[in-house]
Design an enzyme around this catalytic site. Sequence first.
Site, PDB file in Angstrom:
ATOM      1  N   GLU A  38      -4.732   6.165  -7.373  1.00  0.00           N
ATOM      2  CA  GLU A  38      -3.699   5.319  -7.967  1.00  0.00           C
ATOM      3  C   GLU A  38      -3.291   5.792  -9.358  1.00  0.00           C
ATOM      4  O   GLU A  38      -4.118   6.263 -10.135  1.00  0.00           O
ATOM      5  CB  GLU A  38      -4.194   3.871  -8.035  1.00  0.00           C
ATOM      6  CG  GLU A  38      -4.604   3.344  -6.671  1.00  0.00           C
ATOM      7  CD  GLU A  38      -4.862   1.848  -6.659  1.00  0.00           C
ATOM      8  OE1 GLU A  38      -4.148   1.117  -7.362  1.00  0.00           O
ATOM      9  OE2 GLU A  38      -5.772   1.413  -5.939  1.00  0.00           O
ATOM     10  N   ASP A  39      -2.014   5.662  -9.627  1.00  0.00           N
ATOM     11  CA  ASP A  39      -1.498   5.754 -10.995  1.00  0.00           C
ATOM     12  C   ASP A  39      -1.822   7.061 -11.706  1.00  0.00           C
ATOM     13  O   ASP A  39      -2.230   7.050 -12.868  1.00  0.00           O
ATOM     14  CB  ASP A  39      -2.043   4.582 -11.832  1.00  0.00           C
ATOM     15  CG  ASP A  39      -1.629   3.231 -11.305  1.00  0.00           C
ATOM     16  OD1 ASP A  39      -1.244   3.143 -10.138  1.00  0.00           O
ATOM     17  OD2 ASP A  39      -1.720   2.241 -12.060  1.00  0.00           O
ATOM     18  N   CYS A  77       3.147   0.722  -7.429  1.00  0.00           N
ATOM     19  CA  CYS A  77       2.394   0.817  -6.183  1.00  0.00           C
ATOM     20  C   CYS A  77       3.008   0.125  -4.968  1.00  0.00           C
ATOM     21  O   CYS A  77       3.128   0.738  -3.896  1.00  0.00           O
ATOM     22  CB  CYS A  77       0.967   0.320  -6.387  1.00  0.00           C
ATOM     23  SG  CYS A  77       0.828  -1.326  -7.095  1.00  0.00           S
ATOM     24  N   ASP A 238      -0.520   7.571  -5.685  1.00  0.00           N
ATOM     25  CA  ASP A 238       0.588   6.736  -5.208  1.00  0.00           C
ATOM     26  C   ASP A 238       1.823   6.730  -6.103  1.00  0.00           C
ATOM     27  O   ASP A 238       2.891   6.280  -5.686  1.00  0.00           O
ATOM     28  CB  ASP A 238       0.123   5.304  -4.917  1.00  0.00           C
ATOM     29  CG  ASP A 238      -0.369   4.545  -6.144  1.00  0.00           C
ATOM     30  OD1 ASP A 238      -0.440   5.134  -7.236  1.00  0.00           O
ATOM     31  OD2 ASP A 238      -0.699   3.354  -5.993  1.00  0.00           O
ATOM     32  N   HIS A 239       1.746   7.241  -7.327  1.00  0.00           N
ATOM     33  CA  HIS A 239       2.898   7.460  -8.212  1.00  0.00           C
ATOM     34  C   HIS A 239       2.366   8.065  -9.495  1.00  0.00           C
ATOM     35  O   HIS A 239       1.177   8.396  -9.586  1.00  0.00           O
ATOM     36  CB  HIS A 239       3.680   6.161  -8.493  1.00  0.00           C
ATOM     37  CG  HIS A 239       2.836   5.030  -8.964  1.00  0.00           C
ATOM     38  ND1 HIS A 239       2.311   4.966 -10.228  1.00  0.00           N
ATOM     39  CD2 HIS A 239       2.394   3.913  -8.331  1.00  0.00           C
ATOM     40  CE1 HIS A 239       1.595   3.851 -10.363  1.00  0.00           C
ATOM     41  NE2 HIS A 239       1.619   3.204  -9.226  1.00  0.00           N
TER      42      HIS A 239
END
Length: 624
Positions: A38-39, A77, A238-239
């Site tokens: 994540e992130d 997300c 995810d980004h």
Amino acid sequence: MVRAFLIIGFAFAFTPSHLHAQEKKRPKLPNIVWITSEDHGPHLGCYGDKFARTPNLDKLAKKGMIFRRAWSNAPVCAPARTTIISGLYPTSTGSEHMRSMTRLPANMHMFPHYLRLLGYYCTNRVKEDYNLEKTGKVWDDSSNKAHYKNRGAGQAFFAVFNSTKSHESQIRNPKVKLVSDPAKVRIPAYHPDTPEVREDWTRYYDTIALVDADAGEILRELEAAGLLEDTIIIYFADHGSGMPRNKRTPLNSGLHVPMIVYFPPAWQHLAPTGYQPGGRSDRLVSFVDLAPTMLSIAGSEPQAWMQGSAFAGKHIGKAPEFMHGFRGRMDERYDMQRSVTDGRYVYLRNYMPHLPAGQHVEYQFQTKTTAVWKKLFDAGKLNEAQSQFWKAPREPEELYDLQNDPDEVKNLARSKQHQEIYRRLRVAQFKHVLTIRDVGFLPEDEIHQRSAGSTPYAIGQDRELFPLEYVHWAAGLAALPSKQNLRLTESLENKEPAIRYWAVLGLTYYGKDSVVAAQKQIRTLVAEDRCPSVRVVAAEALAQHGGKDDLGKGLKVLLTYADAKKNSIYVSLAALNALDRLGEKARPIAKELRELPTEGMPAGHRAAPGSGRLLSKINAQLAP
């Protein structure tokens, strides 16, 4: 297609418990493992980042291949994961906003559904966060206990393992001691170089090292189980990073993600074009491509309605010329941006340029970098590159050269030398909107009102119910760099609510003189319009730029819609945003605002917490 239908029909004929008994009668399928995080952006050693400590992922990249130009289509997300699971742009399914909930047409399913029909045992550990309702059985198991080891004997598996250790929230965890040296971390041009910013960037890198350790554990487990020779492995985040102006920003800084793919020798006939161990691909790959790629790897043609292109498997599609990004509502704050890249240049269209990029999203302001950055801006202590995030109005259009300006701080949209590139990307963004039928050009409440009994996707495809070409024209007109007051004023009386909505926003962007010139029509919208979203933007325009009597009328309408118990949550959020922007002008209704519920309504709704956060902020500002 005939072969695909035969396979699906075969899968229906037997329950999962019978699949192992029929193993010899169907083609062997490769296992697929996703390791996700994540992130965070491509801040890995294998991407050339010398500050990163990622030995496990670097080792995987040496055995496999990295995509140098991979994008999440959303910089946060929920819509990013919604893109992944559906194979559709959330801008076409009404699910672009953070967070929201809608549904797909009955003939469309999340892609694990199709893998399960082909015989796969599908597990997810554990984050979903989709803005789409799950219908039917998507996963065999989606929980903190989900694992491929629970599959039937001989059954192929698709397993997702998600690490949360690099999430935005972990950047601001003061209990964790820094491992890396803050003096050596690189600070991007848009951030001020302060101790707080250095600490946050350093802690961010430390969290990626923890994600790398999680990935290493999963890889060792696969090896110990003797599964590596039959398992395709894909790693991605995810980004972009959880730092401000990365997360929630649909520029390269918020959308560029690492993506590593490994195809064991026995399955390299399914690998991407040009695959070789330790290789690098410049093919443009984004999250909308993942669903069709998984079906292609499994030997099935991607569903015709999917909007991405398979980059591996038996049905590799044409490499896209562009990748597309978007931003809608971020928690409690509305905005609308669309972006496109060809891999080198990034074009960004701001459809609400009267708002700053750095709106006050409470969750983002919990990061120390955000708070100190805004404080320095308010004190006038930032340079131009560092100030852009906070300024309003914004430029309606932005263009950046990633090769010469990787931090995206030099806007080339008006550069004479870049007009050909500017026009090419601008046209690509325009065509994409019309091709996917972008329902995000409707106010969020309108999306849900119009799709009652249907779906936003279906509404978007119906040119009578959603005249996108005209609505998109109005939205573009509202943010042109030259004034178009007459045409906007005429649009205030259009029968299509979304056109009236964009006309009001355009006049608001152009300022007081434009609003005053159209005061009569705007007063009529405030008093009589049947669309709550139009009444809200008209009430704000009138309250902001009209006389004392107009202020009273505007505040009355906004107060009416601010109550989330009596209105749609989306209308309530819009009204509360307007009241927050009005600041001290909202003081005449301060007492009434304090009487509204601040716990977030309706209870359990994914968007509900935003109303409580906004109302609490407004009440604090207007405290006696």
